[in-house]
Write a protein that holds these residues in place. Structure first.
Motif, PDB file in Angstrom:
ATOM      1  N   ARG A 172      46.355 -37.523  -2.877  1.00  0.00           N
ATOM      2  CA  ARG A 172      47.406 -38.560  -2.324  1.00  0.00           C
ATOM      3  C   ARG A 172      48.503 -38.933  -3.625  1.00  0.00           C
ATOM      4  O   ARG A 172      49.589 -38.900  -3.466  1.00  0.00           O
ATOM      5  CB  ARG A 172      47.207 -40.103  -1.736  1.00  0.00           C
TER       6      ARG A 172
ATOM      7  N   ARG B 215      55.663 -35.217   3.331  1.00  0.00           N
ATOM      8  CA  ARG B 215      55.037 -34.729   4.424  1.00  0.00           C
ATOM      9  C   ARG B 215      54.532 -33.282   4.160  1.00  0.00           C
ATOM     10  O   ARG B 215      53.352 -33.168   4.417  1.00  0.00           O
ATOM     11  CB  ARG B 215      55.974 -34.900   5.516  1.00  0.00           C
TER      12      ARG B 215
ATOM     13  N   LYS C 193      58.542 -40.586   4.687  1.00  0.00           N
ATOM     14  CA  LYS C 193      57.399 -39.748   5.465  1.00  0.00           C
ATOM     15  C   LYS C 193      58.320 -39.339   6.848  1.00  0.00           C
ATOM     16  O   LYS C 193      57.846 -38.256   7.319  1.00  0.00           O
ATOM     17  CB  LYS C 193      56.249 -40.633   6.052  1.00  0.00           C
TER      18      LYS C 193
ATOM     19  N   ARG D  98      52.031 -33.567   0.914  1.00  0.00           N
ATOM     20  CA  ARG D  98      50.618 -34.391   1.297  1.00  0.00           C
ATOM     21  C   ARG D  98      49.951 -33.419   2.405  1.00  0.00           C
ATOM     22  O   ARG D  98      48.480 -33.257   2.375  1.00  0.00           O
ATOM     23  CB  ARG D  98      51.084 -35.561   1.979  1.00  0.00           C
TER      24      ARG D  98
ATOM     25  N   GLU E 186      56.765 -43.687   1.181  1.00  0.00           N
ATOM     26  CA  GLU E 186      55.392 -43.657   0.431  1.00  0.00           C
ATOM     27  C   GLU E 186      55.524 -44.423  -1.027  1.00  0.00           C
ATOM     28  O   GLU E 186      56.524 -44.434  -1.584  1.00  0.00           O
ATOM     29  CB  GLU E 186      54.877 -42.118   0.384  1.00  0.00           C
TER      30      GLU E 186
END
Length: 475
Positions: free
Chosen positions: A98, A113, A325, A116, A9
């Motif tokens: 985000r 992960r 991720k 988020r 990310e």
């Protein structure tokens, strides 16, 4: 086994300033001469993220005074007006989710992960949920005219910085209280970004104040004479100190402390589903979860099958960059926490338990610990009694439901438990006898803002979430 290419990310969505002050009365201000500064680091790389102001006694006085001034006008607002601010905060959190998720993973070390897909949606959901309560307090079951308490001092831990903030601030504001919140020393950034969200939402100055610092700052806040309510989430030892320090005052107190939860698997359980629940129960957020299923109780007749499946599943877990991720297990939050996990794991091996970890390459920089299970564990082992607060699972066995109950309850803690079986009657019978605030059935670590959370015994008292979460903030 699949080989995963890196899927990082981007950090570019987050703009971290070189330094941050204290958020008092709607503005960021430097610490007074009684305070100081400290650095917050990325636990995955040990890189310094920002320099943070450390609040001294004078700063605590200023923050509490600001909250006291704001209390009259804020508590006098109709509930529907307070709700508008909470709805606004919830929507801004969604819009910036985000950015906040990346920030949380940088400062805390948890996989992107999780921050988020779990933390940030729950944060927004808590503000939406309590916004809905703000004009319905008379129907919450706490009398026809419940009143706010006043100034709430809230101290939160480093394992879920943004989520714990939401659990504390949302019900306090909905009930008409004002807040002085101290985030954990190792994870101050998301609370400081939340201060900016309060400004963005035009929240009146002084309604929320955020002061950063270590244990001394928290002590000064908790012991401040003009605070009406103390809410603390953290270790049992600090919880005891807080309870002692405010005994004899008129302050209201809620404590959400440690845990040593039993995850109980019967031989008729769906094994693959149970193994996913075991992995989620102890390796979610690197095991930095007060309600983690850190003691696995397996029925003897299913032991070999469960252990084989568990080891196979653990071999697929990916440890590494929290911003990737594909990462399942991120960095341990601090060097101090890592040394405690190592110490208790070495004691477990020295006391005769058998240690196993899958083959995994740990990064050379940062704070890392491989997912670990111990078999041959007895009730007398320290790893079966003490909260490790890391990715370490103790495996015990049982033969009958009564033995499982006895072993599960044989702990000073009582925060959570899990039961895995396909018999609904057995689930209900077990849940009735387990001394735990939350009992999950054929799942684990499921949270919802409408559902209360809290413990028994040394896991604290009071409930957060749900209608019950309002009670601590109403007279």
């Amino acid at each position: 086994m699949f080989e995963y290419a890196p899927a990082p990310e981007s950090r570019s969505i987050v703009d971290i300033a070189p330094s941050y002050g204290l958020f008092i009365d709607g503005s960021f201000v430097p610490a007074s001469s009684s305070g100081g500064v400290f650095k917050t680091v990325n636990p995955a790389s040990e890189e310094v993220l920002a320099e943070i102001a450390s609040a001294g006694a004078d700063d605590v006085d200023l923050a509490v005074a600001a909250a006291r001034r704001a209390f009259g006008p804020w508590s006098a607002l109709p509930g529907a007006e307070r709700a508008k601010y909470l709805f606004r905060i919830a929507r801004i959190i969604q819009e910036r989710s985000r950015e906040l998720a990346v920030l949380e993973s940088l400062d805390n070390g948890k996989p992107i992960r999780e921050s988020r897909d779990v933390d940030l949606p729950l944060v927004a959901a808590h503000f939406f949920y309590y916004a809905g309560w703000a004009d319905k307090l008379a129907y919450a079951g706490f009398g026809p005219d419940p009143r706010p308490l006043g100034v709430a001092a809230q101290v939160i831990p480093w394992n879920f910085p943004m989520l714990m903030l939401a659990w504390k601030i949302a019900p306090a504001l909905a009930a008409g209280n004002t807040v002085v919140l101290k985030p954990a020393e190792t994870t101050p950034l998301s609370a400081l970004f939340f201060a900016d969200i309060c400004r963005q939402a035009d929240l009146p100055p002084g309604v929320v104040n955020i002061i950063t610092g270590a244990g001394e700052t928290g002590r000064a806040l908790v012991e401040h004479p003009d605070v009406n309510k103390v809410a603390f989430t953290g270790s049992t030892e600090v919880g005891r100190q807080i309870a002692r320090s405010i005994a004899g005052t008129r302050k209201r107190l809620t404590l959400e402390l440690g845990g040593k939860a039993a995850n109980i698997v019967f031989d008729d359980a769906p094994i693959d589903q149970a193994v996913e629940g075991i992995v989620n129960g102890i390796f979610f957020n690197q095991g930095h979860v007060c309600c983690a299923g850190s003691r696995l109780l397996v029925q003897e007749s299913a032991y070999d099958e469960v252990l084989t499946a568990l080891k196979r599943r653990m071999s697929t877990l990916r440890v590494g960059d929290p911003l990737d991720k594909n990462t399942d297990i991120g960095a341990i939050n601090s060097a101090e926490q890592l040394s405690r996990i190592r110490e208790l794991s070495e004691i477990g091996a020295a006391e005769g338990a058998e240690r196993w970890s899958p083959q995994c390459d740990l990064p050379s920089q940062g704070f890392w610990f491989a997912p670990t299970i111990f078999t041959g564990v007895t009730q007398a082992h320290r790893i079966a009694r003490e909260e490790i607060f890391g990715p370490v699972l103790s495996v015990l066995t049982f033969r009958t439901p009564d033995e499982a109950i006895e072993k599960a309850n044989n702990t000073p803690y009582g925060l959570s438990a899990g039961v895995w079986t396909e018999k609904g009657s057995l689930i209900l019978a077990m849940a009735d006898k387990l001394r735990a605030g939350v009992v999950w059935a054929n799942t684990f670590n499921k949270f919802d803002p409408t559902s209360p959370f809290g413990g028994y015994k040394e896991s604290g008292y009071g409930r957060e979430g749900g209608r019950h979460g309002l009670e601590a903030y109403l007279a």
